[in-house]
Design a protein around this motif. Sequence first.
Motif, PDB file in Angstrom:
ATOM      1  N   PHE A  87      -3.564   5.361 -12.511  1.00  0.00           N
ATOM      2  CA  PHE A  87      -2.145   5.590 -12.502  1.00  0.00           C
ATOM      3  C   PHE A  87      -1.773   6.901 -11.826  1.00  0.00           C
ATOM      4  N   THR A  88      -2.253   7.848 -12.361  1.00  0.00           N
ATOM      5  CA  THR A  88      -2.110   9.123 -11.898  1.00  0.00           C
ATOM      6  C   THR A  88      -2.514   9.415 -10.373  1.00  0.00           C
ATOM      7  N   GLY A  89      -3.688   8.545  -9.992  1.00  0.00           N
ATOM      8  CA  GLY A  89      -3.867   8.706  -8.353  1.00  0.00           C
ATOM      9  C   GLY A  89      -2.831   8.046  -7.658  1.00  0.00           C
ATOM     10  N   ALA A  90      -2.230   6.802  -8.317  1.00  0.00           N
ATOM     11  CA  ALA A  90      -1.180   5.996  -7.578  1.00  0.00           C
ATOM     12  C   ALA A  90       0.183   7.091  -7.399  1.00  0.00           C
ATOM     13  N   GLY A  91       0.401   7.609  -8.587  1.00  0.00           N
ATOM     14  CA  GLY A  91       1.331   8.889  -8.544  1.00  0.00           C
ATOM     15  C   GLY A  91       1.320   9.832  -7.680  1.00  0.00           C
ATOM     16  N   ALA A  92       0.007  10.334  -7.430  1.00  0.00           N
ATOM     17  CA  ALA A  92      -0.367  11.274  -6.580  1.00  0.00           C
ATOM     18  C   ALA A  92      -0.220  10.794  -5.255  1.00  0.00           C
ATOM     19  N   TYR A  93      -0.548   9.550  -4.966  1.00  0.00           N
ATOM     20  CA  TYR A  93      -0.393   8.988  -3.509  1.00  0.00           C
ATOM     21  C   TYR A  93       1.067   8.660  -3.188  1.00  0.00           C
ATOM     22  N   ALA A  94       2.102   8.439  -4.167  1.00  0.00           N
ATOM     23  CA  ALA A  94       3.533   7.921  -4.075  1.00  0.00           C
ATOM     24  C   ALA A  94       4.039   9.292  -3.840  1.00  0.00           C
ATOM     25  N   ALA A  95       3.928  10.541  -4.399  1.00  0.00           N
ATOM     26  CA  ALA A  95       4.547  11.601  -4.329  1.00  0.00           C
ATOM     27  C   ALA A  95       4.057  11.916  -2.911  1.00  0.00           C
ATOM     28  N   TRP A  96       2.910  11.909  -2.476  1.00  0.00           N
ATOM     29  CA  TRP A  96       2.687  12.467  -0.905  1.00  0.00           C
ATOM     30  C   TRP A  96       3.474  11.451  -0.119  1.00  0.00           C
ATOM     31  N   VAL A  97       3.553  10.239  -0.216  1.00  0.00           N
ATOM     32  CA  VAL A  97       4.148   9.432   0.595  1.00  0.00           C
ATOM     33  C   VAL A  97       5.593   9.562   0.680  1.00  0.00           C
ATOM     34  N   LEU A  98       6.059   9.381  -0.540  1.00  0.00           N
ATOM     35  CA  LEU A  98       7.790   9.385  -0.481  1.00  0.00           C
ATOM     36  C   LEU A  98       8.282  10.799  -0.854  1.00  0.00           C
ATOM     37  N   LEU A  99       7.544  11.779  -1.124  1.00  0.00           N
ATOM     38  CA  LEU A  99       8.194  13.181  -1.340  1.00  0.00           C
ATOM     39  C   LEU A  99       7.761  14.097  -0.417  1.00  0.00           C
ATOM     40  N   ILE A 100       6.345  14.289   0.009  1.00  0.00           N
ATOM     41  CA  ILE A 100       5.939  15.300   0.875  1.00  0.00           C
ATOM     42  C   ILE A 100       5.904  15.169   2.193  1.00  0.00           C
ATOM     43  N   ALA A 101       5.422  13.827   2.563  1.00  0.00           N
ATOM     44  CA  ALA A 101       5.126  13.328   3.930  1.00  0.00           C
ATOM     45  C   ALA A 101       6.412  12.926   4.564  1.00  0.00           C
ATOM     46  N   LYS A 102       7.488  12.523   3.816  1.00  0.00           N
ATOM     47  CA  LYS A 102       8.500  12.024   4.338  1.00  0.00           C
ATOM     48  C   LYS A 102       9.643  13.069   4.660  1.00  0.00           C
ATOM     49  N   THR A 103       9.950  13.224   5.890  1.00  0.00           N
ATOM     50  CA  THR A 103      10.720  14.422   6.328  1.00  0.00           C
ATOM     51  C   THR A 103      12.146  14.012   6.248  1.00  0.00           C
ATOM     52  N   PRO A 104      13.153  15.002   6.516  1.00  0.00           N
ATOM     53  CA  PRO A 104      14.436  14.704   6.449  1.00  0.00           C
ATOM     54  C   PRO A 104      15.099  13.899   7.749  1.00  0.00           C
ATOM     55  N   ASP A 105      14.117  14.021   8.701  1.00  0.00           N
ATOM     56  CA  ASP A 105      14.284  13.108  10.020  1.00  0.00           C
ATOM     57  C   ASP A 105      14.108  11.725   9.643  1.00  0.00           C
ATOM     58  N   ASP A 106      13.263  11.397   9.020  1.00  0.00           N
ATOM     59  CA  ASP A 106      12.871  10.261   8.505  1.00  0.00           C
ATOM     60  C   ASP A 106      14.128   9.297   7.903  1.00  0.00           C
ATOM     61  N   VAL A 107      14.733  10.161   6.887  1.00  0.00           N
ATOM     62  CA  VAL A 107      16.082   9.630   6.243  1.00  0.00           C
ATOM     63  C   VAL A 107      17.103   9.550   7.150  1.00  0.00           C
ATOM     64  N   LYS A 108      17.313  10.329   8.121  1.00  0.00           N
ATOM     65  CA  LYS A 108      18.346  10.177   9.146  1.00  0.00           C
ATOM     66  C   LYS A 108      18.395   8.935  10.085  1.00  0.00           C
ATOM     67  N   LYS A 109      17.029   8.551  10.386  1.00  0.00           N
ATOM     68  CA  LYS A 109      16.702   7.427  11.129  1.00  0.00           C
ATOM     69  C   LYS A 109      16.962   6.111  10.435  1.00  0.00           C
ATOM     70  N   GLU A 110      17.046   6.218   9.221  1.00  0.00           N
ATOM     71  CA  GLU A 110      17.120   4.843   8.391  1.00  0.00           C
ATOM     72  C   GLU A 110      18.560   4.581   8.400  1.00  0.00           C
TER      73      GLU A 110
END
Length: 66
Positions: free
Chosen positions: A43-66
């Motif tokens: 679960f901590t590994g899944a949380g780390a992966y989710a943090a990377w995908v959802l918080l770190i790698a997701k740029t503000p440009d990705d949010v504007k495109k949606e």
Amino acid sequence: MSFLDASHPFFRPLWRRVLVVAICIGWGLFEFVSGAPFWGILFTGAGAYAAWVLLIAKTPDDVKKE
């Protein structure tokens, strides 16, 4: 196909992305305290992966495109 699709409309609000990460890491810590290291690592590994995908790698440009 990704394991966790950050571009899905469900993850558009920041609070949902943070909540998913917090729940995964929190549950992993709970499992460590309960004496179940396998589930804690999982679960901590899944949380780390989710943090990377959802918080770190997701740029503000990705949010504007949606």
